[in-house]
Design a protein around this motif. Sequence first.
Motif, mmCIF file in Angstrom:
data_model
loop_
_atom_site.group_PDB
_atom_site.id
_atom_site.type_symbol
_atom_site.label_atom_id
_atom_site.label_comp_id
_atom_site.label_asym_id
_atom_site.label_seq_id
_atom_site.Cartn_x
_atom_site.Cartn_y
_atom_site.Cartn_z
ATOM 1 N N VAL A 1 -68.571 -1.731 5.153
ATOM 2 C CA VAL A 1 -67.516 -2.704 5.457
ATOM 3 C C VAL A 1 -68.043 -4.125 5.244
ATOM 4 O O VAL A 1 -67.356 -4.991 4.696
ATOM 5 N N ARG A 2 -69.283 -4.356 5.621
ATOM 6 C CA ARG A 2 -69.888 -5.696 5.436
ATOM 7 C C ARG A 2 -70.046 -6.046 3.957
ATOM 8 O O ARG A 2 -69.873 -7.199 3.561
ATOM 9 N N GLU A 3 -70.383 -5.043 3.152
ATOM 10 C CA GLU A 3 -70.540 -5.294 1.713
ATOM 11 C C GLU A 3 -69.249 -5.798 1.088
ATOM 12 O O GLU A 3 -69.265 -6.524 0.107
ATOM 13 N N ASN B 1 -59.200 -5.211 11.726
ATOM 14 C CA ASN B 1 -60.054 -4.660 12.783
ATOM 15 C C ASN B 1 -59.729 -3.193 13.057
ATOM 16 O O ASN B 1 -60.630 -2.386 13.286
ATOM 17 N N ILE B 2 -58.431 -2.847 13.037
ATOM 18 C CA ILE B 2 -58.043 -1.441 13.246
ATOM 19 C C ILE B 2 -58.583 -0.599 12.086
ATOM 20 O O ILE B 2 -59.193 0.454 12.292
ATOM 21 N N VAL B 3 -58.379 -1.087 10.845
ATOM 22 C CA VAL B 3 -58.850 -0.352 9.660
ATOM 23 C C VAL B 3 -60.372 -0.171 9.698
ATOM 24 O O VAL B 3 -60.890 0.899 9.399
ATOM 25 N N ALA B 4 -61.081 -1.223 10.087
ATOM 26 C CA ALA B 4 -62.549 -1.203 10.024
ATOM 27 C C ALA B 4 -63.184 -0.458 11.191
ATOM 28 O O ALA B 4 -64.275 0.092 11.048
ATOM 29 N N HIS B 5 -62.528 -0.437 12.343
ATOM 30 C CA HIS B 5 -63.203 0.090 13.536
ATOM 31 C C HIS B 5 -62.526 1.299 14.187
ATOM 32 O O HIS B 5 -63.202 2.088 14.838
ATOM 33 N N ALA B 6 -61.195 1.410 14.068
ATOM 34 C CA ALA B 6 -60.488 2.430 14.860
ATOM 35 C C ALA B 6 -60.108 3.641 14.008
ATOM 36 O O ALA B 6 -60.295 3.651 12.795
ATOM 37 N N TRP B 7 -59.534 4.644 14.662
ATOM 38 C CA TRP B 7 -59.071 5.847 13.951
ATOM 39 C C TRP B 7 -57.650 5.635 13.453
ATOM 40 O O TRP B 7 -57.293 6.019 12.353
ATOM 41 N N ASN B 8 -56.828 5.044 14.277
ATOM 42 C CA ASN B 8 -55.472 4.670 13.860
ATOM 43 C C ASN B 8 -54.908 3.704 14.896
ATOM 44 O O ASN B 8 -55.512 3.513 15.953
ATOM 45 N N GLY B 9 -53.781 3.118 14.551
ATOM 46 C CA GLY B 9 -53.205 2.158 15.491
ATOM 47 C C GLY B 9 -51.758 1.851 15.173
ATOM 48 O O GLY B 9 -51.237 2.271 14.132
ATOM 49 N N VAL B 10 -51.121 1.146 16.077
ATOM 50 C CA VAL B 10 -49.716 0.757 15.899
ATOM 51 C C VAL B 10 -49.595 -0.745 16.137
ATOM 52 O O VAL B 10 -50.205 -1.291 17.054
#
Lengths: 110, 143
Positions: B99-101, B51-60
């Motif tokens: 992302v859906r593909e 979800n972080i990879v697909a939707h956000a800019w970065n995360g921890v």
Amino acid sequence: MKVTDIVEKLELKVFSGHEGLGKEVCGGYTSDLLSDVMGHAGAGNAWITIQSHRNVIAIASLRDLSAVILTCGEKPADDTVAQSNEEGIPLLGTGLSTFELSGKLYALIG
Amino acid sequence: MAMNFEYRVEGGDFTHAGYASSQVKKMLKQLGVESTVIKRVVVCLYEAEVNIVAHAWNGVIIITLDADNILMKLTDNGPGIADIELAMQKGYSTASPEVREMGFGAGMGLPNISANADRFVITSEPGRGTSLEITINLNGNAV
């Protein structure tokens, strides 16, 4: 039945992950939705799909799947092959459709 | 004694998606945690990581492990979720066509997490980011 037996009986191509050909196949799961496989595939399942990118191997590894079978003549991306070799998860292929291959695998081990 | 692990996740980096999940899986296996429990941890963490990879800019991702529980805290900088109730519904997704593909973005991630977690708290601030806290009981067989 081992992955190598399925390769032989269903005349599958082995792209990579030869190290894992001795894995035991316990059933199969057919889906192109990654979260579906993540949530519902069982350990030891052979995963039948047309998705050929490297995340497929990540999921196969995380869920302890025995092999990934690409249908409809799909070819894996280079990094999918590399990941499959690294994880020792056989990446197999067939020119048959997903429906046909699922039916044949079911007849064999279902 | 609790153990802590931290992983950084970059938005859009599908090449490394699942790295944290794979590391945590190996660690739990080494600690002798039951395979059914490991499966639930892996499903939750992978979905949250993707979800972080697909939707956000970065995360921890911060993993805290003690004798009783594994706590997975995922905090991202991203667009956030305006309507969490809607996002929790099976089949709802705002993922891009690309992302859906790939077979992601089917609207199954958050429901998968909810089904596998013992405790799941999601909070979000639209325009800033989303935070997930996922707890799974280890049945007292770790650490």
